[in-house]
Design an enzyme around this catalytic site. Structure first.
Site, PDB file in Angstrom:
ATOM      1  N   HIS A   1      -1.045  -7.229  44.313  1.00 28.34           N
ATOM      2  CA  HIS A   1      -1.274  -6.110  43.438  1.00 28.34           C
ATOM      3  C   HIS A   1      -1.325  -5.217  44.171  1.00 28.34           C
ATOM      4  CE1 HIS A   1      -2.925  -3.129  40.648  1.00 28.34           C
ATOM      5  NE2 HIS A   1      -2.546  -4.353  39.525  1.00 28.34           N
TER       6      HIS A   1
ATOM      7  N   ARG B   1       3.863  -5.195  41.447  1.00 30.14           N
ATOM      8  CA  ARG B   1       3.483  -6.548  41.823  1.00 30.14           C
ATOM      9  C   ARG B   1       4.696  -6.812  41.377  1.00 30.14           C
ATOM     10  NH1 ARG B   1      -0.531  -9.920  37.379  1.00 30.14           N
ATOM     11  NH2 ARG B   1       0.166  -7.815  36.187  1.00 30.14           N
TER      12      ARG B   1
ATOM     13  N   LYS C   1       7.792  -6.331  37.853  1.00 27.98           N
ATOM     14  CA  LYS C   1       6.928  -5.857  37.450  1.00 27.98           C
ATOM     15  C   LYS C   1       8.305  -4.570  36.600  1.00 27.98           C
ATOM     16  CE  LYS C   1       3.035  -6.327  35.451  1.00 27.98           C
ATOM     17  NZ  LYS C   1       2.737  -6.584  33.801  1.00 27.98           N
TER      18      LYS C   1
ATOM     19  N   ASP D   1       5.994   2.067  37.258  1.00 31.70           N
ATOM     20  CA  ASP D   1       5.392   2.641  36.794  1.00 31.70           C
ATOM     21  C   ASP D   1       5.016   3.980  37.912  1.00 31.70           C
ATOM     22  OD1 ASP D   1       2.250   3.819  36.199  1.00 31.70           O
ATOM     23  OD2 ASP D   1       1.706   2.205  35.755  1.00 31.70           O
TER      24      ASP D   1
ATOM     25  N   CYS E   1       2.303   5.578  38.959  1.00 25.73           N
ATOM     26  CA  CYS E   1       0.981   6.059  39.546  1.00 25.73           C
ATOM     27  C   CYS E   1       1.066   4.499  40.719  1.00 25.73           C
ATOM     28  CB  CYS E   1      -0.595   4.650  38.794  1.00 25.73           C
ATOM     29  SG  CYS E   1      -0.193   3.573  37.915  1.00 25.73           S
ATOM     30  N   TYR E   2       1.604   3.986  40.896  1.00 25.83           N
ATOM     31  CA  TYR E   2       2.173   2.997  41.612  1.00 25.83           C
ATOM     32  C   TYR E   2       2.702   4.274  43.143  1.00 25.83           C
ATOM     33  CZ  TYR E   2       1.161  -0.649  39.246  1.00 25.83           C
ATOM     34  OH  TYR E   2      -0.611  -1.702  38.401  1.00 25.83           O
TER      35      TYR E   2
ATOM     36  N   ASP F   1       3.916   7.613  33.356  1.00 25.06           N
ATOM     37  CA  ASP F   1       3.966   6.327  34.439  1.00 25.06           C
ATOM     38  C   ASP F   1       5.706   6.131  34.496  1.00 25.06           C
ATOM     39  OD1 ASP F   1       5.237   3.604  33.969  1.00 25.06           O
ATOM     40  OD2 ASP F   1       3.475   2.956  32.849  1.00 25.06           O
TER      41      ASP F   1
ATOM     42  N   ASP G   1      -0.844  11.183  30.434  1.00 22.99           N
ATOM     43  CA  ASP G   1      -1.907  11.466  31.089  1.00 22.99           C
ATOM     44  C   ASP G   1      -2.943  11.945  32.126  1.00 22.99           C
ATOM     45  OD1 ASP G   1      -2.275   8.881  32.982  1.00 22.99           O
ATOM     46  OD2 ASP G   1      -1.441   7.866  31.008  1.00 22.99           O
TER      47      ASP G   1
ATOM     48  N   HIS H   1      -2.314   8.851  35.736  1.00 23.83           N
ATOM     49  CA  HIS H   1      -0.852   8.796  35.799  1.00 23.83           C
ATOM     50  C   HIS H   1      -0.413  10.412  36.513  1.00 23.83           C
ATOM     51  CE1 HIS H   1      -0.105   5.310  33.786  1.00 23.83           C
ATOM     52  NE2 HIS H   1       0.667   4.984  34.614  1.00 23.83           N
TER      53      HIS H   1
END
Lengths: 423, 363
Positions: free
Chosen positions: A229, A272, A275, A278, A280-281, A333, A340, A343
């Site tokens: 992850h 991951r 998936k 996003d 944030c990654y 995201d 938010d 993010h």
């Protein structure tokens, strides 16, 4: 507020099918299409960095420390970290100063648990200390960086807290009678390193425990046996850097796992295997590359193009500038989602990491020429990816803590750990 | 930068009011529960006070700690039978909270604690059903997978039974990488008997697995989950690994896999994952000195195609490649890093600690 390690009311669609992937790609494509030149190229020069709007959105968030965001009631120091760190990256004219900074310091002082140490998720007396808000609080105080901010850290009780969280197997609990995973090791070591409390007992067994969380794919899971992850991979790798034990990880599969998390269509990262992207990654995965680079540089094994040859920094910047920025401030995201603070913080942090990379050598640049315009590359200040705090502020904090002696450990404050759970 | 939903001012005001009321009500409930904890009131009313907070904010760790303190005081003796009713209430409450946030760390932790504290053997089948139900809603919830693995461990569920569970999950959705991953943990446990016999058994099962992933490949070749699992399978069968085949058999198997992937590529010539698998299989033959000029050349061609199809990673394929000698050495070497985090200075100007020069307010 979808975070990988905090409350996740809304963490990605609960689906993973190819259909959802295609829908997301379409949504991104639609946003990109608004910026396409007649010749079909992306008009990057026209995509501005909404600095003023981001700053205004972030400053407004400081007000919600007092109210709102019920879901964050037990993690308010996160809010101060996401906001102060983002503002710091936006530049000197936006960084927290004066009364605003003093208020945050005062608030965090009230979150600090007297005697038994650490920071709680709120200023409500009686809340227990927890490693996650402790990490967020220390990072905030280091980011503010004033003598008063650094002096607010009670190193003596912090040491007591960190030692109490240490488990026999080398890992750390998140709080008294609390869960244990890779976040615990990372937050404890990061905090200890910034405050010069990293002793042999805190180090003991941590690297071996993290190595046992690396999966066959190469990434790192939350605990031994779990699938890899992005959030935990960052935490594990950064811990290994702090411990100077990166060699315990199998680096080639780790590299491949990270490289494969960048998405071909829009340039953002997934958390991951299989998936959705996003924003944030952008940091959790993107920020792992400079850490990897540090390991590879030491062994002279880094490909000639630097980390820009391991992931497409330009691709990531495209995703962040075009798909994640909201013109009214804040980052998100993915298209279709709202902004938010979580993010916004991790999109900006990933942006800072990617923008700091040098242009790849044209000789090894491959088919994808360097494309990011100068105003993208210079949008933000430099981040130290080990802590995800502004690089000069980390430097200053390490300077501050270097000469401070290790405070003694009063045995009366060391409460025993509760019985272990199933895991 | 677009695609943001906008509310009317009236709607926004109404939402704000609703939020404020909810927050105020939450704050008073939270303060009431905290007061009871400070006063060390360990009774049913305290449990009720906590329930009123966590059903609004399941992630409030202090509340769950208080709950465990209360339960410990209310049921101090070792009579687990007396705890059963209390445990049932805990299971109901945590289930309600998981409905609000199925990824809440303290809720999963509490449920696990109750299962142990109450020695709730009677609850094990329910837990397996509950996790199956939650995984039907979100088959990638790793909190739920981990909890299930922990239940499986205490309940002594066999690896065979869990393997059957993952089979149903994969049949329902080939993309479920979490289930593929779990299989990689279960298979060696199913065939754990020692020595050559165990290895041979595992080898036979892994070869069957290759059939399963083959179905996934031809159903959805663009789906990465099974391809990652495929690499694991091949690695387990390689000389020196847990279920090593005799070298000649391994070579034959890799060549058969290569042929299968090549067939798939005739149907899907632009698909990344089979291209990557063909390159990987070709390199695997090279690694074990089983390659020929033809297979080595074919692998190089596949990397070239991969580089074109997956342009984002072109430089990675060029410089690092798939299992090139350079990358293989990295894992064996011992980097030494400055312990303080000052390592970023190595990057020269790019991580300079001088005040950063920001572009002026451009826009």
């Amino acid at each position: 507020m979808a975070t990988f390690w905090e409350s996740t009311y809304d963490d990605g669609l609960p689906t993973h099918s190819t259909n959802e992937q295609l829908k997301t790609e379409d949504a991104c494509r639609a946003v990109f299409e608004e910026w396409i030149n007649p010749d079909g190229s992306l008009s990057r020069e026209s995509v501005s960095f909404c600095r003023t709007e981001h700053a205004a959105y972030l400053k407004a968030g400081l007000g919600s420390l007092a109210a709102g965001y019920v879901s964050l009631d037990a993690s308010r120091p996160w809010l101060t970290y996401w906001i102060s760190h983002s503002l710091e990256l936006l530049g000197p004219s936006h960084a927290l100063r004066g009364d605003e900074a003093d208020n945050v310091v005062g608030f965090l002082r009230r979150c600090q648990v007297p005697g038994t140490g650490g920071f709680a998720g709120g200023a409500h007396p009686g809340q227990i200390a927890h490693l996650a808000p402790t990490y967020a609080a220390i990072n905030t105080l280091v980011t503010i960086g004033t003598p008063a901010a650094l002096a607010a850290i009670d190193r003596a009780s912090l040491r007591v807290f960190l030692r109490r969280m240490k488990r026999p197997d080398g890992s750390f609990s998140m709080h008294d009678d609390g869960e244990c995973d890779v976040r615990g090791v990372y937050t404890a070591l990061a905090v200890a390193s910034l405050t010069n409390l990293l002793d042999d007992e805190l180090r003991r067994g941590a690297a071996e425990w993290i190595a046992s969380c690396q999966t066959y794919e190469g990434g790192i899971g939350a605990t031994p046996g779990e699938e890899a992850h992005g959030g935990y991979t960052f935490c594990g790798l950064a811990s290994m850097v702090l411990l100077d034990r990166v060699e315990l990880l199998r680096v080639p599969p780790l590299t491949r796992w990270l490289v494969e998390r960048q998405m071909g269509v829009h340039g953002g990262f997934q958390g991951r295997t299989n998936k959705l992207v996003d924003g944030c990654y952008s940091f959790w995965q993107g920020g792992a590359f400079p850490l990897l680079e540090a390991a590879l540089t030491r062994t002279a094994e880094l490909p000639s193009g630097g980390i820009a040859s391991l992931f497409s920094t330009d691709g990531l910047l495209d995703y962040l500038f075009v798909c994640c920025q909201q013109s009214n401030g804040g980052l998100r995201d993915k298209p279709g989602r709202g902004r938010d603070y979580y993010h916004t913080c991790y999109c900006l942090s990933g942006l800072a990491v990617a923008a700091a990379e040098p242009e790849p050598d044209p000789a090894t640049a491959g088919t994808r020429p360097a494309t990011s315009p100068a105003h993208w590359k210079t949008a933000l200040g430099f981040v130290n990816p080990v802590y995800n705090v502004s690089a000069p502020k980390v430097e200053a904090a390490l300077e501050w803590s270097r000469e401070l002696p290790l405070p003694p450990l009063p045995s009366s404050l060391m409460r025993p750990q509760p019985a272990p759970t199933l895991a | 930068m677009h695609g943001v939903k906008r509310f009317t001012p009236e709607k926004r005001a109404a939402l704000r009011k609703e939020n404020e009321e909810r927050a105020a009500s939450y704050r008073s409930r939270s303060a009431a529960a905290m007061e009871r904890r400070a006063a060390k009131v360990y009774d049913a009313a305290s449990l009720e006070a906590v329930a009123k907070v966590v059903t609004e904010n399941p992630d409030f760790a202090t509340m769950w700690n208080f709950r465990r303190e209360v339960l410990g005081h209310m049921f101090p003796d070792a009579d687990v039978a007396a705890r059963k009713a209390a445990c049932l209430a805990e299971f109901a409450l945590t289930q309600e909270c998981l409905g609000i946030n199925p990824k809440s760390y303290p809720v999963w932790y509490h449920r696990e604690w109750v299962l142990l504290w109450g020695e709730c053997e009677w609850q094990w089948p329910v837990e397996l059903k509950l996790t199956a139900k939650l995984l039907a809603l979100d088959d990638r919830n790793f909190h739920c997978w981990t909890y299930r693995r922990n239940v499986v461990r205490v309940a002594g569920v066999t690896a065979e039974a869990e393997l059957a569970f993952t089979t149903t999950k994969i049949q329902a959705n080939f993309s479920n990488y979490s289930a593929w991953h779990y299989r990689s943990k279960l298979l060696p446990a199913v065939h754990a008997s020692a020595g050559a016999e165990g290895a041979a058994q595992l080898g036979a099962v892994l070869r069957n697995e290759l059939e399963l992933v083959r179905n996934a490949f031809f159903t959805a070749p663009e789906d990465s989950s099974a391809w990652f699992y495929h690499r694991w399978l091949i690695a387990q069968l390689a000389p020196g690994a847990a279920a090593a085949l005799p070298p000649a058999e391994f070579e034959a198997l890799v060549r058969a896999e290569l042929q299968m992937v090549d067939e798939l590529l005739e149907l899907e010539p632009e698909c990344k994952w089979p291209l990557a698998a063909a390159a990987f299989l070709g390199r695997t033959l090279d690694t074990h000195q089983m390659g020929s000029e033809e297979t080595t050349g074919a692998a190089a061609t596949r990397i070239g195609e991969l580089r074109r199809v997956d342009a984002l990673r072109a430089r990675y394929y060029d410089s690092a490649g798939e299992a090139t000698p350079t990358m293989a050495r990295i894992g064996a070497s011992t980097p030494t890093m400055a312990p303080t985090g000052k390592w970023y200075r190595q990057k020269g100007n790019f991580y300079s600690t001088e005040p950063t020069e920001l572009a002026s307010e451009l826009h």
